[in-house]
Design an enzyme around this catalytic site. Structure first.
Site, PDB file in Angstrom:
ATOM      1  N   SER A  33      -3.194  -7.479   2.988  1.00 22.81           N
ATOM      2  CA  SER A  33      -3.587  -7.263   4.388  1.00 22.81           C
ATOM      3  C   SER A  33      -4.109  -8.565   4.995  1.00 22.81           C
ATOM      4  O   SER A  33      -3.819  -8.883   6.147  1.00 22.81           O
ATOM      5  CB  SER A  33      -4.681  -6.199   4.477  1.00 22.81           C
ATOM      6  OG  SER A  33      -4.222  -4.976   3.999  1.00 22.81           O
ATOM      7  N   HIS A  80       0.852  -1.207   0.000  1.00 18.75           N
ATOM      8  CA  HIS A  80       0.000   0.000   0.000  1.00 18.75           C
ATOM      9  C   HIS A  80       0.882   1.249   0.000  1.00 18.75           C
ATOM     10  O   HIS A  80       0.650   2.181  -0.760  1.00 18.75           O
ATOM     11  CB  HIS A  80      -0.868   0.055   1.265  1.00 18.75           C
ATOM     12  CG  HIS A  80      -1.985  -0.945   1.308  1.00 18.75           C
ATOM     13  ND1 HIS A  80      -2.255  -1.705   2.413  1.00 18.75           N
ATOM     14  CD2 HIS A  80      -2.922  -1.276   0.390  1.00 18.75           C
ATOM     15  CE1 HIS A  80      -3.309  -2.477   2.175  1.00 18.75           C
ATOM     16  NE2 HIS A  80      -3.730  -2.237   0.953  1.00 18.75           N
ATOM     17  N   ARG A 100      -1.515  -6.310  -8.252  1.00 19.94           N
ATOM     18  CA  ARG A 100      -0.274  -7.046  -7.948  1.00 19.94           C
ATOM     19  C   ARG A 100      -0.044  -8.171  -8.951  1.00 19.94           C
ATOM     20  O   ARG A 100       1.057  -8.407  -9.392  1.00 19.94           O
ATOM     21  CB  ARG A 100      -0.353  -7.653  -6.541  1.00 19.94           C
ATOM     22  CG  ARG A 100      -0.340  -6.654  -5.429  1.00 19.94           C
ATOM     23  CD  ARG A 100      -0.877  -7.228  -4.161  1.00 19.94           C
ATOM     24  NE  ARG A 100      -2.274  -7.623  -4.318  1.00 19.94           N
ATOM     25  CZ  ARG A 100      -3.070  -7.999  -3.342  1.00 19.94           C
ATOM     26  NH1 ARG A 100      -2.606  -8.071  -2.124  1.00 19.94           N
ATOM     27  NH2 ARG A 100      -4.330  -8.314  -3.570  1.00 19.94           N
ATOM     28  N   LYS A 105     -18.147  -5.565   7.941  1.00 20.28           N
ATOM     29  CA  LYS A 105     -16.964  -6.389   8.198  1.00 20.28           C
ATOM     30  C   LYS A 105     -16.537  -6.196   9.648  1.00 20.28           C
ATOM     31  O   LYS A 105     -16.819  -5.177  10.258  1.00 20.28           O
ATOM     32  CB  LYS A 105     -15.813  -5.927   7.303  1.00 20.28           C
ATOM     33  CG  LYS A 105     -15.884  -6.446   5.883  1.00 20.28           C
ATOM     34  CD  LYS A 105     -14.570  -6.110   5.190  1.00 20.28           C
ATOM     35  CE  LYS A 105     -14.633  -6.335   3.702  1.00 20.28           C
ATOM     36  NZ  LYS A 105     -13.415  -5.842   3.041  1.00 20.28           N
TER      37      LYS A 105
HETATM   38  O1  PNS Z   1      -8.926  -2.676   0.067  1.00 15.47           O
HETATM   39  P1  PNS Z   1     -10.188  -3.232  -0.546  1.00 15.47           P
HETATM   40  O2  PNS Z   1     -10.993  -3.944   0.521  1.00 15.47           O
HETATM   41  O3  PNS Z   1      -9.917  -4.090  -1.738  1.00 15.47           O
HETATM   42  O4  PNS Z   1     -11.052  -1.963  -1.048  1.00 15.47           O
HETATM   43  C1  PNS Z   1     -12.311  -2.129  -1.647  1.00 15.47           C
HETATM   44  C2  PNS Z   1     -13.038  -0.767  -1.779  1.00 15.47           C
HETATM   45  C3  PNS Z   1     -13.119  -0.090  -0.423  1.00 15.47           C
HETATM   46  C4  PNS Z   1     -12.260   0.094  -2.722  1.00 15.47           C
HETATM   47  C5  PNS Z   1     -14.461  -1.037  -2.360  1.00 15.47           C
HETATM   48  O5  PNS Z   1     -15.073  -2.048  -1.636  1.00 15.47           O
HETATM   49  C6  PNS Z   1     -15.348   0.205  -2.343  1.00 15.47           C
HETATM   50  O6  PNS Z   1     -15.106   1.157  -3.034  1.00 15.47           O
HETATM   51  N1  PNS Z   1     -16.396   0.165  -1.500  1.00 15.47           N
HETATM   52  C7  PNS Z   1     -17.312   1.260  -1.331  1.00 15.47           C
HETATM   53  C8  PNS Z   1     -18.703   0.908  -1.831  1.00 15.47           C
HETATM   54  C9  PNS Z   1     -18.784   1.044  -3.328  1.00 15.47           C
HETATM   55  O7  PNS Z   1     -18.652   2.102  -3.881  1.00 15.47           O
HETATM   56  N2  PNS Z   1     -19.017  -0.106  -3.985  1.00 15.47           N
HETATM   57  C10 PNS Z   1     -19.068  -0.197  -5.414  1.00 15.47           C
HETATM   58  C11 PNS Z   1     -17.689  -0.456  -5.999  1.00 15.47           C
HETATM   59  S1  PNS Z   1     -17.838  -1.312  -7.460  1.00 15.47           S
END
Ligand code: PNS
Length: 191
Positions: free
Chosen positions: A130, A19, A92, A43
Site C-alpha cells: 500500500s 491483499h 511477501r 496515522k
Molecule cells: O496492514 P498493517 O498496517 O501491516 O496492519 C498492522 C495491524 C493492523 C495488523 C497491527 O498494527 C495491529 O493489529 N494493530 C492493532 C493493535 C494491536 O493489537 N497491536 C499489537 C500487535 S502485536
C-alpha cells in the site's frame, strides 16, 4: 476447510491486488473470514476508514464467506469478541518475516489460544505494498495491475489536482510545440 472464524487485520490504505489475492486464498481455507480494518487515529491515512470499508466491500461482494469490519484497540481483544480462532497475515518476502513474527509472538503472548496463519500472495504481487502504491500514485505514476480497478479510480479521484496539473503541463508542452511549428512555417514562407 478450517471451521470457525479467521481475521485478516490490516490498514488496507488502500487495498492492493496482493491483499485481494490473500483474501481469496483465505476464503478458500476458512469457513468465515473477517477482513478487519484498523481504525487508527494516530496515522494520517490517505483514505478514510469509510472509504476503505466501501472499497473492500465492493471488491469482496462475490465472496460469500468474507465480511468486512473495522476495529480499534488490541487486535486480540477484537478477535476474542468475535470468537475467532485464527489471524491471517500475508508474507511477501523474507523482509516481512521479522515484523510478522514479532507481531505473531506478541499476539500469542496476549492471547495464547489465537493462532496466526501466514499465507503467501501470488509471486507477481510480491513487491506490491500500500505504501509504494500511495507513493507511485502521489507522484503521478501508473498503478495499473497493482491495485483493483475500483481502487485505481478512487486514487485518481483523490489525487485529482495532481492529475489535473499534469494535464495542464502536458497541454502547455503541446501548445509550445504547436507554436514552434507555426513559427517554423512562417520562417520557411519568408525564406
Ligand atoms: O496492514 P498493517 O498496517 O501491516 O496492519 C498492522 C495491524 C493492523 C495488523 C497491527 O498494527 C495491529 O493489529 N494493530 C492493532 C493493535 C494491536 O493489537 N497491536 C499489537 C500487535 S502485536
Amino acid at each position: 476447510m478450517h471451521k470457525g472464524i479467521a481475521i485478516y487485520p490490516g490498514s488496507f490504505d488502500p487495498t492492493t491486488n496482493g491483499h485481494l489475492d490473500l483474501i481469496e486464498r483465505g476464503a478458500k481455507i476458512f469457513e468465515e473470514l473477517v477482513v478487519a480494518i484498523l481504525r487508527n487515529t494516530e496515522k494520517s491515512p490517505m483514505f478514510s476508514v469509510a472509504e476503505r470499508l466501501g472499497m473492500l466491500r465492493e471488491l469482496t461482494a462475490d465472496l460469500k464467506n468474507v465480511r468486512i469490519d473495522t476495529f480499534d484497540g488490541l487486535m486480540v481483544e477484537y478477535a476474542k469478541s468475535l470468537d475467532a480462532t485464527c489471524i491471517l497475515r500475508g508474507i511477501r518476502a523474507i523482509s516481512d518475516y521479522e515484523y510478522e513474527l514479532q507481531m505473531a509472538l506478541m499476539n500469542r503472548k496476549l492471547e495464547p489460544t489465537l493462532e496466526t496463519v501466514f499465507m503467501m500472495p501470488a509471486d507477481k504481487y510480491s513487491y506490491v505494498s500500500s505504501r509504494l502504491v500511495r507513493e507511485v500514485a502521489q507522484a503521478g505514476g501508473p498503478v495499473k495491475g497493482l491495485v483493483p480497478e475500483v481502487v485505481e479510480q478512487k486514487l485518481r479521484e483523490k489525487l485529482d489536482p495532481a492529475y489535473k496539473l499534469r494535464d495542464v503541463r502536458m497541454l502547455e508542452v503541446l501548445d509550445r510545440k504547436e507554436f514552434d511549428r507555426q513559427e517554423r512555417k512562417k520562417r520557411k514562407k519568408k525564406a
